[in-house]
Motif scaffolding. Structure first.
Motif, short mmCIF file in Angstrom:
data_model
loop_
_atom_site.label_atom_id
_atom_site.label_comp_id
_atom_site.label_asym_id
_atom_site.label_seq_id
_atom_site.Cartn_x
_atom_site.Cartn_y
_atom_site.Cartn_z
N VAL A 119 0.83 -1.21 0.00
CA VAL A 119 0.00 0.00 0.00
C VAL A 119 0.86 1.26 0.00
N LEU A 120 1.90 1.27 0.82
CA LEU A 120 2.73 2.46 0.98
C LEU A 120 3.75 2.63 -0.14
N GLY A 121 4.24 1.52 -0.68
CA GLY A 121 5.38 1.58 -1.59
C GLY A 121 6.66 1.36 -0.80
N ILE A 122 7.74 1.00 -1.50
CA ILE A 122 8.99 0.64 -0.83
C ILE A 122 9.57 1.81 -0.04
N ILE A 123 9.73 2.96 -0.70
CA ILE A 123 10.39 4.10 -0.04
C ILE A 123 9.55 4.65 1.11
N PRO A 124 8.26 4.97 0.90
CA PRO A 124 7.46 5.44 2.04
C PRO A 124 7.32 4.37 3.13
N GLY A 125 7.30 3.10 2.73
CA GLY A 125 7.19 2.04 3.73
C GLY A 125 8.36 2.05 4.70
N PHE A 126 9.58 2.17 4.14
CA PHE A 126 10.76 2.23 5.01
C PHE A 126 10.75 3.51 5.85
N ALA A 127 10.34 4.62 5.22
CA ALA A 127 10.31 5.90 5.94
C ALA A 127 9.34 5.85 7.12
N VAL A 128 8.17 5.24 6.90
CA VAL A 128 7.18 5.14 7.97
C VAL A 128 7.69 4.23 9.09
N MET A 129 8.31 3.11 8.73
CA MET A 129 8.89 2.23 9.75
C MET A 129 9.91 2.97 10.60
N PHE A 130 10.77 3.73 9.94
CA PHE A 130 11.81 4.47 10.67
C PHE A 130 11.19 5.52 11.58
N MET A 131 10.17 6.23 11.07
CA MET A 131 9.52 7.27 11.86
C MET A 131 8.83 6.66 13.09
N ILE A 132 8.14 5.54 12.90
CA ILE A 132 7.47 4.89 14.02
C ILE A 132 8.49 4.44 15.05
N ALA A 133 9.62 3.89 14.59
CA ALA A 133 10.66 3.44 15.52
C ALA A 133 11.21 4.61 16.34
#
Length: 440
Positions: free
Chosen positions: A57-71
């Motif tokens: 749903v997010l795409g590769i780049i936003p997916g990693f960015a969201v994971m990092f932000m949540i962490a």
């Protein structure tokens, strides 16, 4: 219990059974590496199954960015909890909320933990049912392992198979009265999770070398499949994967130097980001847009060779067995929390066989029935990630800082706490609203 713990016991019954076990065991013997191991184990659970769908749903780049932000936000929230634990009298999460907001604060944590843990138990049964009995998505039938081996029979339908698993696998494990009795099954469950991750990544790399991987998107497909609001439905799924705040205090109490907990949290978050992104990336690479909310279901259609089918079945069964062995650990804390809430003045639960048996059977029955009635885990992850998990991970720690009963919060702390709370509430509201009233 220590004096400070005893003084807070009336206000923080949450996880008291776990605290008692800690008091009976040697303190200060855990290493930083042991803490990292325990934190990672807490985070790497059933949530990993839906991460590839969230990345789709997010795409590769936003997916990693969201994971990092949540962490990063999780680290901030845990830092708040650790700081107020150091300055306060309580050594439990619910006790900290009781210090800031009284009995209502303690009750809020208890209710959130009960909803979250019960949701996890239901999710575990749903995933086990998907692996063994298959599922249907978008008109496509995905066969389970038992159906592949023996064909579609009445006895390998979801209702009968899960009933068998509950009675002959779950019931004996959850009937053990002490958490320490589960240490061997927990160790095996971690090994099985590692096997799943290793095989899944290897399969994706092999498919890539053979040119059989699916087309993946670096960014969301706003033109065809994804709306801006859909992005918010994926975020709670990722938030669920990083939830471990309930175990912060028990793990911290066993460290020889409690200050090492901050370092252990950072290392654990870094490891989990790497694992989650690997599973999200490689899972999406393997199955592309056909990825389902539970990636295990996709493994029924990835190979037409005997060896390939064996590998697929190994992947699915290893993680299903992992969840079956984690189930009693989650059930233990849930049962103890419910017992403390309803029977605070009764004898210790483990010493009352009748009460223990009734609570155990009720929890198993409720989990089984809901897992049969609502077999889609995506909605469970969205619900938990949008409500109780968000409260436990972000809102409650932020509220403690804003309340600041110990007078230790700086202006920067309060601004950060307010930002975390606002982001959590905004994301949750949009995710819930999008699910209730789909856009387009």
């Amino acid at each position: 219990m220590t004096g400070t713990e005893a003084s807070a016991s009336d206000l923080s019954p949450l996880l008291s059974d776990a605290d008692s076990l800690e008091d009976q065991s040697p303190r200060g013997l855990a290493s930083v590496s042991g803490a990292v191991f325990n934190i990672c184990t807490t985070m790497i659970g059933a949530g990993i199954m839906s991460i590839p769908a969230a990345v789709k749903v997010l795409g590769i780049i936003p997916g990693f960015a969201v994971m990092f932000m949540i962490a990063v936000l999780v680290e901030v929230a845990v830092e708040f909890l650790l700081r107020y634990t150091q300055h306060g009298k309580s050594t439990t999460y619910a006790g900290m909320m009781a210090e800031s907001f009284g009995l209502s604060g303690s009750l809020a944590v208890q209710i959130s933990v009960m909803i979250t843990n019960l949701g996890c138990l239901i999710i575990y049964l749903i995933i086990i049912g998907d692996v063994l009995c298959g599922s249907q998505s978008g008109g496509t039938l995905h066969l389970g392992v038992l159906q592949e081996w023996f064909g579609i029979q009445w006895w390998n339908s979801r209702a009968y198979v899960l009933l068998f698993v509950v009675l002959f696998v779950m019931l004996p494990l959850v009937s053990l009265p002490h958490m320490n009795s589960l240490r061997h099954s927990s160790a095996i469950s971690i090994l099985l999770a590692v096997v799943f991750i290793a095989i899944s990544s290897a399969m994706a790399i092999y498919a890539f070398c053979k040119g059989k991987t699916q087309t993946i998107r670096l960014l969301p497909d706003f033109a065809n499949q994804v709306s801006v609001f859909d992005l918010f439905t994926a975020v709670p799924v990722l938030v669920t994967g990083f939830c471990f705040t309930v175990n912060v205090h028990p793990i911290r109490s066993e460290l020889s130097r409690p200050s090492d907990m901050r370092y252990a949290v950072r290392v654990s978050l870094a490891i989990c980001i790497a694992i989650y992104f690997s599973i999200g990336f490689f899972g999406y690479m393997l199955f592309g847009d056909s990825i389902l909310a539970d990636i295990l279901v996709n493994f029924d259609q990835n190979s037409d060779t005997a060896i390939g089918r064996l590998v697929n079945d190994t992947v699915r069964l290893s993680y299903a067995m992992h969840l079956a062995l984690v189930f009693p650990v989650i059930n233990f804390s849930l049962r103890a929390t419910i017992d403390e809430l309803l029977f605070a003045k009764k004898h210790v639960l483990a010493e009352d066989s009748s009460r223990f048996a009734v609570l155990t059977c009720i929890l198993l029955a409720v989990s089984y029935i809901i897992a049969i009635v609502l077999p889609n885990i995506w909605y469970f992850f969205q619900f938990l990630g949008s409500t109780t998990v968000v409260c436990l991970t972000f809102i409650f720690p932020g509220a403690i800082v804003l309340r600041d009963v110990h007078g230790i919060s700086t202006r920067k702390d309060k601004m950060m706490a307010l930002l975390v709370i606002m982001l959590a509430i905004l994301t949750s509201i949009i995710a819930i609203a999008t699910n209730l009233w789909p856009v387009g």
